[in-house]
Design an enzyme around this catalytic site. Structure first.
Site, mmCIF file in Angstrom:
data_model
loop_
_atom_site.group_PDB
_atom_site.id
_atom_site.type_symbol
_atom_site.label_atom_id
_atom_site.label_comp_id
_atom_site.label_asym_id
_atom_site.label_seq_id
_atom_site.Cartn_x
_atom_site.Cartn_y
_atom_site.Cartn_z
ATOM 1 C CB CYS A 37 17.321 1.569 56.397
ATOM 2 S SG CYS A 37 15.713 0.851 55.223
ATOM 3 C CG HIS A 39 17.841 -3.102 57.017
ATOM 4 N ND1 HIS A 39 17.094 -2.421 56.138
ATOM 5 C CD2 HIS A 39 18.848 -3.631 56.382
ATOM 6 C CE1 HIS A 39 18.099 -1.843 55.223
ATOM 7 N NE2 HIS A 39 18.996 -2.860 55.357
ATOM 8 C CB THR A 91 15.299 3.449 43.992
ATOM 9 O OG1 THR A 91 13.876 3.135 44.422
ATOM 10 C CG2 THR A 91 15.238 3.569 42.420
ATOM 11 C CG HIS A 143 13.726 -2.506 54.172
ATOM 12 N ND1 HIS A 143 13.851 -1.970 55.311
ATOM 13 C CD2 HIS A 143 12.854 -3.269 54.254
ATOM 14 C CE1 HIS A 143 12.941 -2.648 56.266
ATOM 15 N NE2 HIS A 143 12.551 -3.425 55.507
ATOM 16 C CG HIS A 200 10.343 -2.614 48.362
ATOM 17 N ND1 HIS A 200 11.706 -2.383 48.408
ATOM 18 C CD2 HIS A 200 9.821 -2.054 47.227
ATOM 19 C CE1 HIS A 200 12.098 -1.616 47.462
ATOM 20 N NE2 HIS A 200 11.079 -1.495 46.718
HETATM 21 P P1 5GP Z 1 11.871 0.313 44.235
HETATM 22 O O1 5GP Z 1 12.126 1.282 42.988
HETATM 23 O O2 5GP Z 1 13.211 0.113 45.105
HETATM 24 O O3 5GP Z 1 11.323 -1.166 43.880
HETATM 25 O O4 5GP Z 1 10.811 0.885 44.984
HETATM 26 C C1 5GP Z 1 10.751 1.806 45.929
HETATM 27 C C2 5GP Z 1 9.663 2.493 45.965
HETATM 28 O O5 5GP Z 1 9.235 3.346 47.210
HETATM 29 C C3 5GP Z 1 9.175 3.475 44.763
HETATM 30 O O6 5GP Z 1 8.164 3.147 44.033
HETATM 31 C C4 5GP Z 1 9.061 4.810 45.404
HETATM 32 O O7 5GP Z 1 7.881 5.522 44.756
HETATM 33 C C5 5GP Z 1 8.713 4.572 46.857
HETATM 34 N N1 5GP Z 1 9.159 5.444 47.847
HETATM 35 C C6 5GP Z 1 10.318 6.160 47.927
HETATM 36 N N2 5GP Z 1 10.686 6.805 48.814
HETATM 37 C C7 5GP Z 1 9.387 7.200 49.470
HETATM 38 C C8 5GP Z 1 8.908 7.566 50.409
HETATM 39 O O8 5GP Z 1 9.323 8.466 51.400
HETATM 40 N N3 5GP Z 1 7.635 7.284 51.225
HETATM 41 C C9 5GP Z 1 6.811 6.351 50.259
HETATM 42 N N4 5GP Z 1 5.539 5.939 50.719
HETATM 43 N N5 5GP Z 1 7.132 5.641 49.334
HETATM 44 C C10 5GP Z 1 8.436 5.912 48.743
HETATM 45 ZN ZN ZN Z 2 15.436 -1.100 56.537
#
Ligand code: 5GP
Ligand code: ZN
Length: 113
Positions: free
Chosen positions: A5, A47, A94, A97, A99
């Site tokens: 993850c 997790h 995306t 985990h 957040h």
């Molecule tokens: P989701 O789309 O799942 O709500 O948010 C995932 C977030 O994680 C996105 O805003 C994306 O830019 C961020 N993200 C994805 N991969 C990484 C990474 O490797 N490092 C950091 N700091 N943020 C990440």
């Molecule tokens: Zn995780």
């Protein structure tokens, strides 16, 4: 913890991130693709794939309380900020985990896209 993850790996410091806050329960780091001047991702150390799998109120509540702390520290608590948990496909989750996004430093629109 899940071996592969992405956010577990950030929690374990196996993948670099700009960590802005850490508690016993949570880690907060800058989003790699920021959508506003302040865009912090706050994750529990344990997790949990999404809000659908969450069972512990303290784990989820801790994300929100840490967001408020960071907002105050970043100077956006009074001007305002948004906290978002995306869950599954229609919300655009995306990383699986759970957040909480802390987004602020600019005026945002409502309803969200
Ligand atoms: P989701 O789309 O799942 O709500 O948010 C995932 C977030 O994680 C996105 O805003 C994306 O830019 C961020 N993200 C994805 N991969 C990484 C990474 O490797 N490092 C950091 N700091 N943020 C990440
Ligand atoms: Zn995780």
């Amino acid at each position: 913890m899940a071996d592969e993850c992405l956010f577990c790996r950030i929690v374990r410091r196996e993948i670099p991130a700009t960590v802005v806050a850490e508690t016993d329960e949570c880690v907060a780091f800058c989003d790699i693709n920021p959508q506003a001047p302040v865009h912090v991702v706050i994750v529990p150390k344990v997790h949990v794939a999404s809000l659908n799998e969450a069972t512990d109120a303290a784990t989820i509540g801790g994300l929100a309380l840490l967001a408020a702390d960071i907002a105050k520290r970043e100077g956006i608590a009074e001007s305002g900020y948004r906290t978002v948990i995306n869950t599954n496909a229609d919300a655009g989750q995306t990383v699986f985990h759970v957040h909480l996004h802390l987004i602020g430093g600019r005026r945002m629109t409502w309803p969200p896209g």
